[in-house]
Motif scaffolding. Structure first.
Motif, PDB file in Angstrom:
ATOM      1  N   VAL A  35      -1.883   3.099 -11.614  1.00  0.00           N
ATOM      2  CA  VAL A  35      -3.309   3.004 -11.343  1.00  0.00           C
ATOM      3  C   VAL A  35      -3.870   1.928 -12.259  1.00  0.00           C
ATOM      4  O   VAL A  35      -3.717   2.009 -13.483  1.00  0.00           O
ATOM      5  CB  VAL A  35      -4.032   4.348 -11.585  1.00  0.00           C
ATOM      6  CG1 VAL A  35      -5.532   4.196 -11.352  1.00  0.00           C
ATOM      7  CG2 VAL A  35      -3.445   5.441 -10.706  1.00  0.00           C
ATOM      8  N   CYS A  36      -4.499   0.921 -11.665  1.00  0.00           N
ATOM      9  CA  CYS A  36      -5.014  -0.198 -12.455  1.00  0.00           C
ATOM     10  C   CYS A  36      -6.262  -0.761 -11.792  1.00  0.00           C
ATOM     11  O   CYS A  36      -6.560  -0.440 -10.650  1.00  0.00           O
ATOM     12  CB  CYS A  36      -3.953  -1.285 -12.578  1.00  0.00           C
ATOM     13  SG  CYS A  36      -3.532  -2.046 -10.995  1.00  0.00           S
ATOM     14  N   ALA A  37      -6.951  -1.623 -12.517  1.00  0.00           N
ATOM     15  CA  ALA A  37      -8.122  -2.311 -11.959  1.00  0.00           C
ATOM     16  C   ALA A  37      -7.684  -3.640 -11.367  1.00  0.00           C
ATOM     17  O   ALA A  37      -8.356  -4.659 -11.501  1.00  0.00           O
ATOM     18  CB  ALA A  37      -9.183  -2.492 -13.030  1.00  0.00           C
ATOM     19  N   GLY A  38      -6.525  -3.635 -10.727  1.00  0.00           N
ATOM     20  CA  GLY A  38      -5.976  -4.840 -10.118  1.00  0.00           C
ATOM     21  C   GLY A  38      -5.140  -5.627 -11.104  1.00  0.00           C
ATOM     22  O   GLY A  38      -4.724  -5.124 -12.144  1.00  0.00           O
ATOM     23  N   ILE A  60      -2.356  -0.208  -2.712  1.00  0.00           N
ATOM     24  CA  ILE A  60      -3.343   0.735  -2.206  1.00  0.00           C
ATOM     25  C   ILE A  60      -4.686   0.466  -2.873  1.00  0.00           C
ATOM     26  O   ILE A  60      -4.748   0.257  -4.085  1.00  0.00           O
ATOM     27  CB  ILE A  60      -2.894   2.186  -2.509  1.00  0.00           C
ATOM     28  CG1 ILE A  60      -1.482   2.450  -1.979  1.00  0.00           C
ATOM     29  CG2 ILE A  60      -3.911   3.195  -1.980  1.00  0.00           C
ATOM     30  CD1 ILE A  60      -1.265   2.134  -0.529  1.00  0.00           C
ATOM     31  N   GLY A  61      -5.743   0.491  -2.095  1.00  0.00           N
ATOM     32  CA  GLY A  61      -7.094   0.414  -2.653  1.00  0.00           C
ATOM     33  C   GLY A  61      -7.662   1.806  -2.741  1.00  0.00           C
ATOM     34  O   GLY A  61      -7.777   2.491  -1.723  1.00  0.00           O
ATOM     35  N   PHE A  62      -7.982   2.249  -3.949  1.00  0.00           N
ATOM     36  CA  PHE A  62      -8.571   3.580  -4.104  1.00  0.00           C
ATOM     37  C   PHE A  62     -10.077   3.449  -3.874  1.00  0.00           C
ATOM     38  O   PHE A  62     -10.818   2.949  -4.725  1.00  0.00           O
ATOM     39  CB  PHE A  62      -8.278   4.176  -5.480  1.00  0.00           C
ATOM     40  CG  PHE A  62      -8.719   5.609  -5.596  1.00  0.00           C
ATOM     41  CD1 PHE A  62      -7.996   6.613  -4.964  1.00  0.00           C
ATOM     42  CD2 PHE A  62      -9.855   5.952  -6.297  1.00  0.00           C
ATOM     43  CE1 PHE A  62      -8.400   7.942  -5.044  1.00  0.00           C
ATOM     44  CE2 PHE A  62     -10.270   7.271  -6.382  1.00  0.00           C
ATOM     45  CZ  PHE A  62      -9.543   8.267  -5.754  1.00  0.00           C
ATOM     46  N   VAL A 104       4.455   2.049  -6.429  1.00  0.00           N
ATOM     47  CA  VAL A 104       3.217   1.976  -5.668  1.00  0.00           C
ATOM     48  C   VAL A 104       2.142   1.475  -6.619  1.00  0.00           C
ATOM     49  O   VAL A 104       2.032   1.956  -7.749  1.00  0.00           O
ATOM     50  CB  VAL A 104       2.804   3.366  -5.128  1.00  0.00           C
ATOM     51  CG1 VAL A 104       1.465   3.321  -4.428  1.00  0.00           C
ATOM     52  CG2 VAL A 104       3.874   3.944  -4.231  1.00  0.00           C
ATOM     53  N   LEU A 105       1.356   0.520  -6.170  1.00  0.00           N
ATOM     54  CA  LEU A 105       0.257   0.002  -6.981  1.00  0.00           C
ATOM     55  C   LEU A 105      -1.057   0.500  -6.397  1.00  0.00           C
ATOM     56  O   LEU A 105      -1.331   0.303  -5.210  1.00  0.00           O
ATOM     57  CB  LEU A 105       0.283  -1.528  -6.996  1.00  0.00           C
ATOM     58  CG  LEU A 105      -0.715  -2.196  -7.925  1.00  0.00           C
ATOM     59  CD1 LEU A 105      -0.436  -1.832  -9.378  1.00  0.00           C
ATOM     60  CD2 LEU A 105      -0.666  -3.698  -7.753  1.00  0.00           C
ATOM     61  N   ILE A 106      -1.858   1.159  -7.232  1.00  0.00           N
ATOM     62  CA  ILE A 106      -3.130   1.716  -6.804  1.00  0.00           C
ATOM     63  C   ILE A 106      -4.244   0.936  -7.497  1.00  0.00           C
ATOM     64  O   ILE A 106      -4.431   1.056  -8.712  1.00  0.00           O
ATOM     65  CB  ILE A 106      -3.227   3.221  -7.128  1.00  0.00           C
ATOM     66  CG1 ILE A 106      -2.084   3.970  -6.438  1.00  0.00           C
ATOM     67  CG2 ILE A 106      -4.580   3.787  -6.710  1.00  0.00           C
ATOM     68  CD1 ILE A 106      -1.359   4.923  -7.307  1.00  0.00           C
ATOM     69  N   GLY A 107      -4.941   0.121  -6.731  1.00  0.00           N
ATOM     70  CA  GLY A 107      -6.042  -0.672  -7.264  1.00  0.00           C
ATOM     71  C   GLY A 107      -7.328   0.136  -7.259  1.00  0.00           C
ATOM     72  O   GLY A 107      -7.791   0.574  -6.210  1.00  0.00           O
ATOM     73  N   ASN A 108      -7.873   0.337  -8.451  1.00  0.00           N
ATOM     74  CA  ASN A 108      -9.067   1.152  -8.648  1.00  0.00           C
ATOM     75  C   ASN A 108     -10.161   0.262  -9.248  1.00  0.00           C
ATOM     76  O   ASN A 108     -10.055  -0.139 -10.405  1.00  0.00           O
ATOM     77  CB  ASN A 108      -8.724   2.314  -9.590  1.00  0.00           C
ATOM     78  CG  ASN A 108      -9.901   3.212  -9.867  1.00  0.00           C
ATOM     79  OD1 ASN A 108     -10.694   3.488  -8.989  1.00  0.00           O
ATOM     80  ND2 ASN A 108      -9.998   3.664 -11.100  1.00  0.00           N
ATOM     81  N   PRO A 109     -11.202  -0.063  -8.489  1.00  0.00           N
ATOM     82  CA  PRO A 109     -12.214  -0.990  -8.999  1.00  0.00           C
ATOM     83  C   PRO A 109     -12.938  -0.467 -10.243  1.00  0.00           C
ATOM     84  O   PRO A 109     -13.177   0.732 -10.379  1.00  0.00           O
ATOM     85  CB  PRO A 109     -13.207  -1.130  -7.849  1.00  0.00           C
ATOM     86  CG  PRO A 109     -12.526  -0.591  -6.648  1.00  0.00           C
ATOM     87  CD  PRO A 109     -11.500   0.388  -7.139  1.00  0.00           C
TER      88      PRO A 109
END
Length: 185
Positions: A35-38, A60-62, A104-109
Motif C-alpha cells: 500500500v503506497c501513495a504511488g 490497484i487504485g484504492f 500487488v501494488l495498491i495506490g492510495n492517494p
C-alpha cells in the motif's frame, strides 16, 4: 502486506542511465501487497507503470481510477483496476497469491487536505533535479538527495505531506489486513 510512502521505480532519464529501482523486480516475484501513495513523484511515472505491467504486477487504485503521484492525488495515468473497499482488495490479494503470482501494488492517494499543488511541486522537483545534475549526484545517492532538497525548497511542506500520506497508507493497510484475516478464518 505492508505500507510505505511511495515505491521506487524508473528514474527520469533511465533510457540513458538504466536507473530502475529494485522495487519493481521484487514486486514482480514476491507475493507481497504494498500500500503506497504511488511512485515517488521524482520518478518517471509512465515508465514505472509500463515496467510494472511488463512484469505482471497488478496496479490497484484504492478509491481512485488514476495512479497516485506521492505528494499529489493523481498522476493522471490510469490504474489497472479500481477497488473501493478493504474487503475487495483482500479478495484480490488472496486470488493473486493463490495463483502463485507475485506482488500487488495498491495506490492510495494522499488525503486531499495534505496534497501539494501539482504545479508547485512539479516546479520544485524540476529545480531539485537540476541541482542534482549540477552537483553530479546520481545512482543510489539520487533519491535521498532529491527528497532532502525538495524538503528544503518547500520549506518543509513536502515533509508534512509525506508524513500524512504514510499515516494514511498505514490506516488503509491496517483495514486490508483486518479484511484478509476475516477471509482466512
Amino acid at each position: 502486506l505492508f505500507a510505505t510512502g511511495g515505491i521506487g521505480g524508473v528514474h527520469r532519464g533511465a533510457e540513458q542511465t538504466f536507473d530502475i529501482s529494485a522495487d519493481l523486480e521484487e514486486l514482480s516475484r514476491t507475493p507481497v501487497a504494498v500500500v503506497c501513495a504511488g511512485a515517488k513523484a521524482i520518478l518517471d511515472i509512465p515508465k514505472t507503470l509500463e515496467v510494472l505491467e511488463t512484469k505482471g504486477v497488478p496496479v490497484i487504485g484504492f478509491g481512485t481510477d488514476t495512479f497516485p503521484a506521492f505528494w499529489m492525488r493523481s498522476s493522471g495515468f490510469p490504474v489497472d483496476r479500481r477497488l473501493d473497499t478493504p474487503e475487495a482488495v483482500a479478495e484480490l490479494i488472496d486470488l493473486q497469491f493463490g495463483l502463485g503470482l507475485g506482488g500487488v501494488l495498491i495506490g492510495n492517494p494522499i488525503p486531499e487536505a495534505d496534497a501539494m499543488d501539482p504545479d508547485f511541486i512539479g516546479r520544485t522537483i524540476d529545480a531539485a533535479i537540476l541541482d542534482a545534475d549540477r552537483e553530479g549526484v546520481s545512482r543510489k545517492a539520487l533519491t535521498p538527495y532529491l527528497l532532502k532538497r525538495i524538503i528544503e525548497l518547500t520549506g518543509g511542506k513536502s515533509l508534512v505531506s509525506n508524513i500524512a500520506l504514510v499515516e494514511n497508507n498505514v490506516r488503509v493497510a491496517t483495514a486490508i489486513a483486518v479484511a484478509l484475516a476475516a477471509r482466512r478464518q
